[in-house]
Design an enzyme around this catalytic site. Structure first.
Site, PDB file in Angstrom:
ATOM      1  N   GLN A 145      -3.977  -1.334   9.704  1.00 30.48           N
ATOM      2  CA  GLN A 145      -4.036  -2.683   9.137  1.00 30.48           C
ATOM      3  C   GLN A 145      -4.619  -3.668  10.146  1.00 30.48           C
ATOM      4  OE1 GLN A 145      -3.367  -3.342   5.951  1.00 30.48           O
ATOM      5  NE2 GLN A 145      -3.704  -5.539   6.108  1.00 30.48           N
TER       6      GLN A 145
ATOM      7  N   LYS B 164       0.844  -1.202   0.000  1.00 30.56           N
ATOM      8  CA  LYS B 164       0.000   0.000   0.000  1.00 30.56           C
ATOM      9  C   LYS B 164       0.876   1.248   0.000  1.00 30.56           C
ATOM     10  CE  LYS B 164      -3.751  -2.495   2.240  1.00 30.56           C
ATOM     11  NZ  LYS B 164      -4.496  -2.837   3.458  1.00 30.56           N
TER      12      LYS B 164
ATOM     13  N   ASP C 238     -10.570   3.328   4.664  1.00 32.73           N
ATOM     14  CA  ASP C 238     -10.907   1.901   4.657  1.00 32.73           C
ATOM     15  C   ASP C 238     -12.423   1.697   4.703  1.00 32.73           C
ATOM     16  OD1 ASP C 238      -9.073  -0.185   4.442  1.00 32.73           O
ATOM     17  OD2 ASP C 238      -8.257   0.152   6.452  1.00 32.73           O
TER      18      ASP C 238
HETATM   19  N1  GUN Z   1      -6.753  -6.575   6.512  1.00 30.61           N
HETATM   20  C1  GUN Z   1      -7.177  -7.294   5.433  1.00 30.61           C
HETATM   21  N2  GUN Z   1      -7.702  -6.489   4.500  1.00 30.61           N
HETATM   22  C2  GUN Z   1      -7.630  -5.230   4.988  1.00 30.61           C
HETATM   23  C3  GUN Z   1      -8.024  -3.967   4.473  1.00 30.61           C
HETATM   24  O1  GUN Z   1      -8.570  -3.824   3.368  1.00 30.61           O
HETATM   25  N3  GUN Z   1      -7.770  -2.900   5.275  1.00 30.61           N
HETATM   26  C4  GUN Z   1      -7.202  -3.039   6.509  1.00 30.61           C
HETATM   27  N4  GUN Z   1      -7.020  -1.946   7.219  1.00 30.61           N
HETATM   28  N5  GUN Z   1      -6.833  -4.189   7.010  1.00 30.61           N
HETATM   29  C5  GUN Z   1      -7.039  -5.285   6.248  1.00 30.61           C
END
Ligand code: GUN
Length: 286
Positions: A92, A48, A115
């Site tokens: 995350q 990311k 998110d």
């Molecule tokens: N863990 C798995 N997928 C995601 C996501 O799209 N965002 C976040 N913050 N954590 C994750």
């Protein structure tokens, strides 16, 4: 059979973001927070951050130890909420067990919640109002749209009821006019649902969960699973080789939904930056 090429669409979206950024007088900024040392989470966070750099966003990664307290994490988020260089905040998941995930997600300012996990944005999605939509489901919808696969009036089955993927994807599909069924851990007979569906979406993290006999001829199959085999190879939840023979369209893993998640996160960050800039320049000062 059409291979739904998420990698190529993600690249196109990122090129468009680069072009749009060049017309803005602000630099969108994303803060990514990683708690602990879960290897897959670290890999996703790095991906990311790299994607942000590739499109010219400002990005910063905050790493906290597995032992950090909930208060320390809340303090970091409060700092990021107040930081004018940061337009999007991503914590995350999963978080260590001693931290209450819902408290953390609710502490993120809703206008920086790229998110789409804050109850404010979940509620807006559920009432079909504009807001931030979780990146993976948003990526699935963009991929289907780009191949002109309409979900309106279709029977859609989603296998997996997580807050990150299954539930928001079901809501997006419903909002777009589909009849939606969600299968989960307690569903007695998943095949009974999937074998009648026009579109099957699966994201539970189980290799070969969806086999050829479980889908109908010419179904559209969206594989949101990511599993690493002992050989090191990445595969989804679908028995791709056999299901692809029966499907009218299918996403590969890798190269399907995964890159679309990144593209959608960047789109959400750009949207957050534009909204914050627009509102503050009007004097609203969120
Ligand atoms: N863990 C798995 N997928 C995601 C996501 O799209 N965002 C976040 N913050 N954590 C994750």
């Amino acid at each position: 059979m059409i291979l739904l090429d998420g990698k190529s669409l993600s690249d196109t979206i990122q090129q468009n973001i680069i072009k749009e950024c060049a017309t803005l007088d602000i630099k969108p900024g994303l803060a990514v927070v990683l708690v602990g040392d879960d290897a897959p989470s670290r890999a996703y966070v790095n991906m990311k951050e790299r994607a942000c750099q590739n499109v010219g966003f400002f990005s910063c990664k905050h790493e906290l130890p597995q032992t950090c307290t909930q208060e320390e994490l809340l303090a970091l988020i409060a700092t990021l909420n107040a930081d004018p260089k940061i337009h999007g905040i991503l914590v995350q998941l999963p978080l260590p067990k001693h931290i209450d995930t819902s408290v953390i997600l609710e502490s993120i300012a809703p206008h920086k919640d790229v998110d789409g996990f804050h109850p404010y944005n979940v509620g807006r999605l559920n009432t079909n109002l504009d807001g931030f939509v979780p990146a993976t489901p948003l990526g699935v919808m963009s991929l289907l749209e780009s191949y002109q696969i309409s979900v309106r009036g279709k029977d859609v089955v989603i296998v997996g009821a997580s807050n990150i993927v299954g539930r928001p994807l079901a809501t997006l599909m419903l909002n777009a006019g589909a009849s939606v069924s969600i299968c989960h851990i307690l569903t007695k007979d998943v095949a009974q649902y999937t074998s009648r569906a026009d579109i099957v979406c699966v994201g539970v993290g189980k290799v070969n969960l969806i086999t050829e006999s479980m889908i109908r001829q010419d179904a559209v199959v969206i594989d949101i699973g990511i599993n690493r085999l002992d050989s090191g190879a990445l595969v989804g939840d679908v028995d791709f080789a056999n299901v692809a023979k029966k499907a009218s369209a299918i996403t590969p893993v890798p190269g399907g939904v995964g890159p679309m998640t990144i593209a959608s996160l960047l789109q959400n960050t750009l949207k957050a930056a534009k909204q914050i800039h627009c509102d503050t320049s009007k004097g609203a000062g969120i």
